[in-house]
Scaffold this motif. Sequence first.
Motif, PDB file in Angstrom:
ATOM      1  N   ALA A 246       0.857  -1.196   0.000  1.00 38.51           N
ATOM      2  CA  ALA A 246       0.000   0.000   0.000  1.00 38.51           C
ATOM      3  C   ALA A 246       0.887   1.238   0.000  1.00 38.51           C
ATOM      4  O   ALA A 246       1.072   1.887   1.013  1.00 38.51           O
ATOM      5  CB  ALA A 246      -0.915  -0.006   1.214  1.00 38.51           C
ATOM      6  N   TYR A 247       1.438   1.568  -1.158  1.00 37.93           N
ATOM      7  CA  TYR A 247       2.467   2.590  -1.270  1.00 37.93           C
ATOM      8  C   TYR A 247       1.915   4.010  -1.308  1.00 37.93           C
ATOM      9  O   TYR A 247       2.614   4.936  -0.931  1.00 37.93           O
ATOM     10  CB  TYR A 247       3.288   2.347  -2.547  1.00 37.93           C
ATOM     11  CG  TYR A 247       3.704   0.913  -2.751  1.00 37.93           C
ATOM     12  CD1 TYR A 247       4.445   0.227  -1.782  1.00 37.93           C
ATOM     13  CD2 TYR A 247       3.344   0.227  -3.909  1.00 37.93           C
ATOM     14  CE1 TYR A 247       4.823  -1.088  -1.971  1.00 37.93           C
ATOM     15  CE2 TYR A 247       3.714  -1.094  -4.111  1.00 37.93           C
ATOM     16  CZ  TYR A 247       4.453  -1.747  -3.139  1.00 37.93           C
ATOM     17  OH  TYR A 247       4.818  -3.060  -3.325  1.00 37.93           O
ATOM     18  N   HIS A 248       0.684   4.174  -1.778  1.00 34.79           N
ATOM     19  CA  HIS A 248       0.118   5.520  -1.943  1.00 34.79           C
ATOM     20  C   HIS A 248      -0.997   5.719  -0.929  1.00 34.79           C
ATOM     21  O   HIS A 248      -2.182   5.682  -1.242  1.00 34.79           O
ATOM     22  CB  HIS A 248      -0.391   5.702  -3.372  1.00 34.79           C
ATOM     23  CG  HIS A 248      -0.547   7.126  -3.766  1.00 34.79           C
ATOM     24  ND1 HIS A 248      -0.857   7.535  -5.043  1.00 34.79           N
ATOM     25  CD2 HIS A 248      -0.421   8.271  -3.046  1.00 34.79           C
ATOM     26  CE1 HIS A 248      -0.930   8.849  -5.093  1.00 34.79           C
ATOM     27  NE2 HIS A 248      -0.676   9.326  -3.894  1.00 34.79           N
ATOM     28  N   LYS A 249      -0.606   5.954   0.299  1.00 33.38           N
ATOM     29  CA  LYS A 249      -1.538   6.041   1.418  1.00 33.38           C
ATOM     30  C   LYS A 249      -2.565   7.163   1.230  1.00 33.38           C
ATOM     31  O   LYS A 249      -3.723   7.025   1.592  1.00 33.38           O
ATOM     32  CB  LYS A 249      -0.771   6.267   2.715  1.00 33.38           C
ATOM     33  CG  LYS A 249       0.188   5.142   3.097  1.00 33.38           C
ATOM     34  CD  LYS A 249      -0.541   4.050   3.827  1.00 33.38           C
ATOM     35  CE  LYS A 249       0.422   3.078   4.488  1.00 33.38           C
ATOM     36  NZ  LYS A 249       0.922   2.055   3.564  1.00 33.38           N
ATOM     37  N   SER A 250      -2.124   8.281   0.696  1.00 34.80           N
ATOM     38  CA  SER A 250      -3.014   9.437   0.583  1.00 34.80           C
ATOM     39  C   SER A 250      -4.197   9.162  -0.334  1.00 34.80           C
ATOM     40  O   SER A 250      -5.322   9.582  -0.055  1.00 34.80           O
ATOM     41  CB  SER A 250      -2.244  10.656   0.077  1.00 34.80           C
ATOM     42  OG  SER A 250      -1.291  11.063   1.025  1.00 34.80           O
ATOM     43  N   VAL A 251      -3.976   8.467  -1.424  1.00 32.07           N
ATOM     44  CA  VAL A 251      -5.072   8.130  -2.330  1.00 32.07           C
ATOM     45  C   VAL A 251      -5.902   6.984  -1.756  1.00 32.07           C
ATOM     46  O   VAL A 251      -7.127   6.941  -1.940  1.00 32.07           O
ATOM     47  CB  VAL A 251      -4.519   7.780  -3.726  1.00 32.07           C
ATOM     48  CG1 VAL A 251      -5.589   7.130  -4.601  1.00 32.07           C
ATOM     49  CG2 VAL A 251      -4.000   9.039  -4.405  1.00 32.07           C
ATOM     50  N   PHE A 252      -5.252   6.086  -1.044  1.00 31.68           N
ATOM     51  CA  PHE A 252      -5.965   4.959  -0.458  1.00 31.68           C
ATOM     52  C   PHE A 252      -7.025   5.437   0.539  1.00 31.68           C
ATOM     53  O   PHE A 252      -8.123   4.894   0.622  1.00 31.68           O
ATOM     54  CB  PHE A 252      -4.968   4.021   0.216  1.00 31.68           C
ATOM     55  CG  PHE A 252      -5.443   2.596   0.360  1.00 31.68           C
ATOM     56  CD1 PHE A 252      -6.752   2.225   0.118  1.00 31.68           C
ATOM     57  CD2 PHE A 252      -4.554   1.614   0.751  1.00 31.68           C
ATOM     58  CE1 PHE A 252      -7.180   0.901   0.254  1.00 31.68           C
ATOM     59  CE2 PHE A 252      -4.953   0.292   0.889  1.00 31.68           C
ATOM     60  CZ  PHE A 252      -6.269  -0.065   0.641  1.00 31.68           C
ATOM     61  N   ALA A 253      -6.717   6.469   1.302  1.00 30.90           N
ATOM     62  CA  ALA A 253      -7.686   6.984   2.279  1.00 30.90           C
ATOM     63  C   ALA A 253      -8.957   7.465   1.587  1.00 30.90           C
ATOM     64  O   ALA A 253     -10.067   7.155   2.010  1.00 30.90           O
ATOM     65  CB  ALA A 253      -7.074   8.106   3.090  1.00 30.90           C
ATOM     66  N   ASP A 254      -8.781   8.217   0.527  1.00 31.39           N
ATOM     67  CA  ASP A 254      -9.950   8.693  -0.215  1.00 31.39           C
ATOM     68  C   ASP A 254     -10.751   7.513  -0.778  1.00 31.39           C
ATOM     69  O   ASP A 254     -11.989   7.521  -0.757  1.00 31.39           O
ATOM     70  CB  ASP A 254      -9.516   9.614  -1.348  1.00 31.39           C
ATOM     71  CG  ASP A 254      -9.160  11.008  -0.862  1.00 31.39           C
ATOM     72  OD1 ASP A 254      -9.270  11.254   0.356  1.00 31.39           O
ATOM     73  OD2 ASP A 254      -8.760  11.840  -1.697  1.00 31.39           O
ATOM     74  N   TYR A 255     -10.043   6.535  -1.289  1.00 31.52           N
ATOM     75  CA  TYR A 255     -10.694   5.350  -1.836  1.00 31.52           C
ATOM     76  C   TYR A 255     -11.566   4.666  -0.779  1.00 31.52           C
ATOM     77  O   TYR A 255     -12.715   4.306  -1.034  1.00 31.52           O
ATOM     78  CB  TYR A 255      -9.619   4.393  -2.346  1.00 31.52           C
ATOM     79  CG  TYR A 255     -10.119   3.005  -2.707  1.00 31.52           C
ATOM     80  CD1 TYR A 255     -10.670   2.760  -3.965  1.00 31.52           C
ATOM     81  CD2 TYR A 255     -10.024   1.953  -1.799  1.00 31.52           C
ATOM     82  CE1 TYR A 255     -11.115   1.484  -4.303  1.00 31.52           C
ATOM     83  CE2 TYR A 255     -10.467   0.680  -2.126  1.00 31.52           C
ATOM     84  CZ  TYR A 255     -11.016   0.449  -3.375  1.00 31.52           C
ATOM     85  OH  TYR A 255     -11.466  -0.796  -3.705  1.00 31.52           O
ATOM     86  N   ILE A 256     -11.022   4.515   0.415  1.00 32.12           N
ATOM     87  CA  ILE A 256     -11.753   3.855   1.494  1.00 32.12           C
ATOM     88  C   ILE A 256     -12.966   4.670   1.925  1.00 32.12           C
ATOM     89  O   ILE A 256     -14.082   4.165   2.057  1.00 32.12           O
ATOM     90  CB  ILE A 256     -10.833   3.615   2.699  1.00 32.12           C
ATOM     91  CG1 ILE A 256      -9.773   2.560   2.363  1.00 32.12           C
ATOM     92  CG2 ILE A 256     -11.618   3.191   3.933  1.00 32.12           C
ATOM     93  CD1 ILE A 256      -8.654   2.475   3.378  1.00 32.12           C
ATOM     94  N   LEU A 257     -12.745   5.950   2.152  1.00 32.52           N
ATOM     95  CA  LEU A 257     -13.792   6.768   2.752  1.00 32.52           C
ATOM     96  C   LEU A 257     -14.879   7.167   1.764  1.00 32.52           C
ATOM     97  O   LEU A 257     -15.972   7.563   2.170  1.00 32.52           O
ATOM     98  CB  LEU A 257     -13.161   8.001   3.402  1.00 32.52           C
ATOM     99  CG  LEU A 257     -12.198   7.670   4.553  1.00 32.52           C
ATOM    100  CD1 LEU A 257     -11.591   8.938   5.130  1.00 32.52           C
ATOM    101  CD2 LEU A 257     -12.900   6.862   5.646  1.00 32.52           C
ATOM    102  N   ARG A 258     -14.609   7.046   0.475  1.00 39.46           N
ATOM    103  CA  ARG A 258     -15.636   7.304  -0.532  1.00 39.46           C
ATOM    104  C   ARG A 258     -16.392   6.044  -0.941  1.00 39.46           C
ATOM    105  O   ARG A 258     -17.426   6.130  -1.604  1.00 39.46           O
ATOM    106  CB  ARG A 258     -15.000   7.922  -1.788  1.00 39.46           C
ATOM    107  CG  ARG A 258     -14.615   9.380  -1.635  1.00 39.46           C
ATOM    108  CD  ARG A 258     -14.426  10.020  -2.998  1.00 39.46           C
ATOM    109  NE  ARG A 258     -14.140  11.434  -2.869  1.00 39.46           N
ATOM    110  CZ  ARG A 258     -12.949  11.986  -3.060  1.00 39.46           C
ATOM    111  NH1 ARG A 258     -11.930  11.217  -3.421  1.00 39.46           N
ATOM    112  NH2 ARG A 258     -12.774  13.280  -2.912  1.00 39.46           N
ATOM    113  N   ALA A 259     -15.860   4.887  -0.576  1.00 38.60           N
ATOM    114  CA  ALA A 259     -16.424   3.623  -1.057  1.00 38.60           C
ATOM    115  C   ALA A 259     -17.873   3.458  -0.604  1.00 38.60           C
ATOM    116  O   ALA A 259     -18.212   3.696   0.561  1.00 38.60           O
ATOM    117  CB  ALA A 259     -15.585   2.460  -0.550  1.00 38.60           C
TER     118      ALA A 259
END
Length: 408
Positions: A246-259
């Motif tokens: 999980a190298y791109h944490k900043s984009v991953f957060a948006d992905y999770i919270l928008r899902a």
Amino acid sequence: MLLSHLPNSLARVTFLLWAGIGTIVGTGCAKETAAPQPTVAAPTPAAETHLVSSTLIGEYPASVLAGRVATIPLAGALVRYPIRVYRLTYTTRNTDGNTITASGALLVPEAGAQPLPLLSYQHGTIRPDDEDRAPSYYSASSEVWSAVSVLASTGYIVSAPDYIGYGASKALPHPYEHAASLASASLDMLRATREFAAKEKLPLNQKNFLLGYSEGGFATLALHKLLEEKAAAEFTVTASAPGAGAYHKSVFADYILRADKPLSFLSTYVWVLDTYNRVYGINRGFAYYFNQPWATQLQANPFGPVPELSAELFAAAFRQGVLGKTDQPLLSAFRANDIHDWQPKAPLALFHGTADDYVPFFNSQDAYNAMRARGATQVELRPIAGGNHFTSATTYTLQAYAFLAQYY
């Protein structure tokens, strides 16, 4: 400490393949502000002695090693040398900067007097109640017992750190998905390994390989970055093969919270949030991050189940603070763990299943794009078509071994 809850059936699926159990993480892009000061100290000077002790765990003939991977097609044919396995303890720095004693496993092939390369192997996620899966225990449930032992038998001296929070440091919380401490604990294990080799007169050549999947993939890329940027005078990376990190944490957060669909890894993300909340001194209560009754239930039982819908688990204010780019302390912590955007010099292959629903493929795609844009000429993206986080493990194992073998 707030921990993740992973189903036991998933937790055992890939131990033979060094896949580990999901890494996870999160984050969202943010406005430019000063990041919170990471509380892990800079790597300690090379002149400092790190090795504390070494204990021989056992000696294992080639026939025994081949038997451990008998169910994996062709894996037994890779076995070449018998190996000796040691438990090393060594000094490193905790996330608060204090010196602690950590541990790891060292696998040494009995290959005569020829100088051999070092390989740093970073393991996947281990829950605290699965402590015996840490490398230094060398138990049959650990990744190093099977596939990594076979890898060592092909002619690599393998350094496998437990990380902080396991083995000799098990009284401390594991800083889950914290790039700086995963990298520094792995580097200090390499230093201790080199000291052990000098003491035991084990010949080393100048080649250094890096390998790991899942949380181990994240740790591997973090270590690669640390070695090239801060420790190049000590270790030159020969080749690196991280998988599904999980190298791109900043984009991953948006992905999770928008899902708006169920996400099976949300319980693991609880652990990531707790780590960053603690390590970066944000120190918010559970109720800031989680809706009721989950906040109270997780505080009472951190291994309890959580819902799979993001909006059901996570508090609205927390979600809005990340998605609206106003929660600067947390966004800065996420950015401090973005390790996708830098220019590696050594050959690097990023392996990732294209259908990974634990750690989405965009993490490796974003890393590849950013590195190439910075001028990296030896970075490759190796998609595993249709593979998810667990089914990709076998393909990763075989392809990563082949990639590293090119530079052996």
